[in-house]
Design a protein around this motif. Sequence first.
Motif, PDB file in Angstrom:
ATOM      1  N   VAL A 172       0.838  -1.210   0.000  1.00 18.16           N
ATOM      2  CA  VAL A 172       0.000   0.000   0.000  1.00 18.16           C
ATOM      3  C   VAL A 172       0.866   1.250   0.000  1.00 18.16           C
ATOM      4  CG1 VAL A 172      -1.607   1.365   1.395  1.00 18.16           C
ATOM      5  CG2 VAL A 172      -2.003  -1.081   1.073  1.00 18.16           C
ATOM      6  N   TRP A 173       1.927   1.254   0.821  1.00 17.45           N
ATOM      7  CA  TRP A 173       2.823   2.400   0.883  1.00 17.45           C
ATOM      8  C   TRP A 173       3.467   2.656  -0.476  1.00 17.45           C
ATOM      9  CZ3 TRP A 173       7.996   2.795  -0.186  1.00 17.45           C
ATOM     10  CH2 TRP A 173       8.613   3.999   0.182  1.00 17.45           C
ATOM     11  N   LEU A 174       3.926   1.596  -1.125  1.00 19.04           N
ATOM     12  CA  LEU A 174       4.575   1.760  -2.420  1.00 19.04           C
ATOM     13  C   LEU A 174       3.591   2.264  -3.477  1.00 19.04           C
ATOM     14  CD1 LEU A 174       6.748  -1.490  -2.402  1.00 19.04           C
ATOM     15  CD2 LEU A 174       7.578   0.861  -2.207  1.00 19.04           C
ATOM     16  N   LEU A 175       2.365   1.753  -3.434  1.00 21.16           N
ATOM     17  CA  LEU A 175       1.354   2.214  -4.379  1.00 21.16           C
ATOM     18  C   LEU A 175       0.978   3.672  -4.106  1.00 21.16           C
ATOM     19  CD1 LEU A 175      -0.964  -0.933  -4.496  1.00 21.16           C
ATOM     20  CD2 LEU A 175       0.531  -0.095  -6.322  1.00 21.16           C
ATOM     21  N   ALA A 176       0.911   4.035  -2.813  1.00 22.14           N
ATOM     22  CA  ALA A 176       0.589   5.424  -2.467  1.00 22.14           C
ATOM     23  C   ALA A 176       1.663   6.381  -2.972  1.00 22.14           C
ATOM     24  CB  ALA A 176       0.436   5.564  -0.952  1.00 22.14           C
ATOM     25  N   GLY A 177       2.901   5.910  -3.011  1.00 29.90           N
ATOM     26  CA  GLY A 177       3.996   6.714  -3.526  1.00 29.90           C
ATOM     27  C   GLY A 177       4.174   6.592  -5.023  1.00 29.90           C
ATOM     28  N   LYS A 178       3.224   5.913  -5.687  1.00 31.28           N
ATOM     29  CA  LYS A 178       3.237   5.713  -7.146  1.00 31.28           C
ATOM     30  C   LYS A 178       4.499   5.006  -7.627  1.00 31.28           C
ATOM     31  CE  LYS A 178       0.241   9.684  -8.021  1.00 31.28           C
ATOM     32  NZ  LYS A 178       0.054  10.961  -8.748  1.00 31.28           N
ATOM     33  N   SER A 179       5.021   4.134  -6.751  1.00 34.53           N
ATOM     34  CA  SER A 179       6.184   3.323  -7.133  1.00 34.53           C
ATOM     35  C   SER A 179       5.669   1.991  -7.663  1.00 34.53           C
ATOM     36  CB  SER A 179       7.113   3.122  -5.929  1.00 34.53           C
ATOM     37  OG  SER A 179       7.582   4.348  -5.427  1.00 34.53           O
ATOM     38  N   TRP A 180       5.116   2.021  -8.864  1.00 35.13           N
ATOM     39  CA  TRP A 180       4.430   0.852  -9.416  1.00 35.13           C
ATOM     40  C   TRP A 180       5.350  -0.345  -9.567  1.00 35.13           C
ATOM     41  CZ3 TRP A 180       0.112   2.961  -8.477  1.00 35.13           C
ATOM     42  CH2 TRP A 180      -0.188   4.270  -8.868  1.00 35.13           C
ATOM     43  N   ARG A 181       6.551  -0.108 -10.090  1.00 33.36           N
ATOM     44  CA  ARG A 181       7.483  -1.224 -10.311  1.00 33.36           C
ATOM     45  C   ARG A 181       7.942  -1.843  -8.998  1.00 33.36           C
ATOM     46  NH1 ARG A 181      12.178   0.969 -14.048  1.00 33.36           N
ATOM     47  NH2 ARG A 181      12.053   2.612 -12.466  1.00 33.36           N
ATOM     48  N   LEU A 182       8.185  -0.994  -7.997  1.00 34.00           N
ATOM     49  CA  LEU A 182       8.606  -1.524  -6.706  1.00 34.00           C
ATOM     50  C   LEU A 182       7.478  -2.299  -6.033  1.00 34.00           C
ATOM     51  CD1 LEU A 182      10.743   1.331  -5.120  1.00 34.00           C
ATOM     52  CD2 LEU A 182      11.508  -0.732  -6.266  1.00 34.00           C
ATOM     53  N   ALA A 183       6.257  -1.802  -6.187  1.00 34.13           N
ATOM     54  CA  ALA A 183       5.117  -2.519  -5.613  1.00 34.13           C
ATOM     55  C   ALA A 183       4.982  -3.891  -6.253  1.00 34.13           C
ATOM     56  CB  ALA A 183       3.831  -1.710  -5.809  1.00 34.13           C
ATOM     57  N   ALA A 184       5.128  -3.938  -7.571  1.00 34.28           N
ATOM     58  CA  ALA A 184       5.041  -5.216  -8.284  1.00 34.28           C
ATOM     59  C   ALA A 184       6.174  -6.146  -7.873  1.00 34.28           C
ATOM     60  CB  ALA A 184       5.074  -4.978  -9.789  1.00 34.28           C
ATOM     61  N   ALA A 185       7.384  -5.585  -7.731  1.00 34.64           N
ATOM     62  CA  ALA A 185       8.541  -6.401  -7.328  1.00 34.64           C
ATOM     63  C   ALA A 185       8.320  -6.979  -5.936  1.00 34.64           C
ATOM     64  CB  ALA A 185       9.811  -5.561  -7.349  1.00 34.64           C
ATOM     65  N   TRP A 186       7.789  -6.162  -5.020  1.00 37.71           N
ATOM     66  CA  TRP A 186       7.547  -6.638  -3.662  1.00 37.71           C
ATOM     67  C   TRP A 186       6.507  -7.757  -3.652  1.00 37.71           C
ATOM     68  CZ3 TRP A 186       9.150  -7.544   0.892  1.00 37.71           C
ATOM     69  CH2 TRP A 186       8.265  -7.831   1.924  1.00 37.71           C
ATOM     70  N   VAL A 187       5.413  -7.564  -4.367  1.00 33.55           N
ATOM     71  CA  VAL A 187       4.353  -8.576  -4.392  1.00 33.55           C
ATOM     72  C   VAL A 187       4.877  -9.888  -4.964  1.00 33.55           C
ATOM     73  CG1 VAL A 187       2.146  -9.195  -5.459  1.00 33.55           C
ATOM     74  CG2 VAL A 187       2.458  -6.911  -4.481  1.00 33.55           C
ATOM     75  N   VAL A 188       5.675  -9.809  -6.018  1.00 34.70           N
ATOM     76  CA  VAL A 188       6.216 -11.021  -6.643  1.00 34.70           C
ATOM     77  C   VAL A 188       7.197 -11.723  -5.714  1.00 34.70           C
ATOM     78  CG1 VAL A 188       7.694 -11.876  -8.514  1.00 34.70           C
ATOM     79  CG2 VAL A 188       5.859 -10.265  -9.022  1.00 34.70           C
ATOM     80  N   LEU A 189       8.121 -10.971  -5.124  1.00 38.48           N
ATOM     81  CA  LEU A 189       9.134 -11.570  -4.255  1.00 38.48           C
ATOM     82  C   LEU A 189       8.518 -12.156  -2.990  1.00 38.48           C
ATOM     83  CD1 LEU A 189      11.939  -8.874  -4.565  1.00 38.48           C
ATOM     84  CD2 LEU A 189      12.118 -11.253  -5.294  1.00 38.48           C
ATOM     85  N   TYR A 190       7.646 -11.382  -2.350  1.00 35.85           N
ATOM     86  CA  TYR A 190       7.006 -11.852  -1.121  1.00 35.85           C
ATOM     87  C   TYR A 190       6.102 -13.040  -1.419  1.00 35.85           C
ATOM     88  CZ  TYR A 190       4.679 -11.435   3.448  1.00 35.85           C
ATOM     89  OH  TYR A 190       4.191 -11.667   4.715  1.00 35.85           O
ATOM     90  N   GLY A 191       5.384 -12.960  -2.533  1.00 38.45           N
ATOM     91  CA  GLY A 191       4.510 -14.060  -2.926  1.00 38.45           C
ATOM     92  C   GLY A 191       5.295 -15.321  -3.236  1.00 38.45           C
ATOM     93  N   ALA A 192       6.462 -15.170  -3.869  1.00 37.58           N
ATOM     94  CA  ALA A 192       7.293 -16.333  -4.182  1.00 37.58           C
ATOM     95  C   ALA A 192       7.804 -16.993  -2.905  1.00 37.58           C
ATOM     96  CB  ALA A 192       8.468 -15.908  -5.066  1.00 37.58           C
TER      97      ALA A 192
END
Length: 207
Positions: A24-44
């Motif tokens: 949520v924090w990354l999305l609020a800061g409009k860091s789309w790529r970092l948000a996607a990277a976090w979701v993928v890494l944490y999900g993996a």
Amino acid sequence: MIWHWLSLIGSMAVTGPIGGAIAVWLLAGKSWRLAAAWVVLYGAGMALVVVTKMAFMGWGIGVQSVDFAGFSGHAMRAAAVYPVVGFLITRSSPPWAQILGSTAGVLLAVLISLSRIYTHSHSPSEAWTGCLLGLAVAGAFIWYASGEHHLALSRILAVLCVPVFLMAPHVKPVPAELWIAKAALYLSGHDHLYTRAMWHAPRPQTR
């Protein structure tokens, strides 16, 4: 008592919402790529925990010699989220503060991993491999995020995490282990789960 409290703050009921707060924090800061990277890494990381647990429960796949029946989810999640939280909330601080923030997260994750051993919830091999898996997730994200120079709202992440810690003593455990067990039984088609006791049961004599 301290070990049980540490184990509690590594539970899904705590680290799950914190992992979500990071996204949520990354999305609020409009860091789309970092948000996607976090979701993928944490999900993996989460997926590997589930797969190894299901492999043992459903098919008895593990490493008996080191008492390994699957990565510790508590250790993995703690090692993934807390160093990242420390990194993000100190992102706009001097370099020494950034190092201190991430290091504090790592130390907390190590203590949580240790608590899983002291509370007899996991074997040392499961706790420490889970911790290493989570640190790999955190390290990969921090390395990727270090190249981003426009991270904003860093203090807000700490605010998002505060309610989680305040509610931690009163939260009910998420029955993730039960869900994994049911899925393992369904997919394996077996009538019972494999357990550690089966590793140590005497084998029938053959003539």
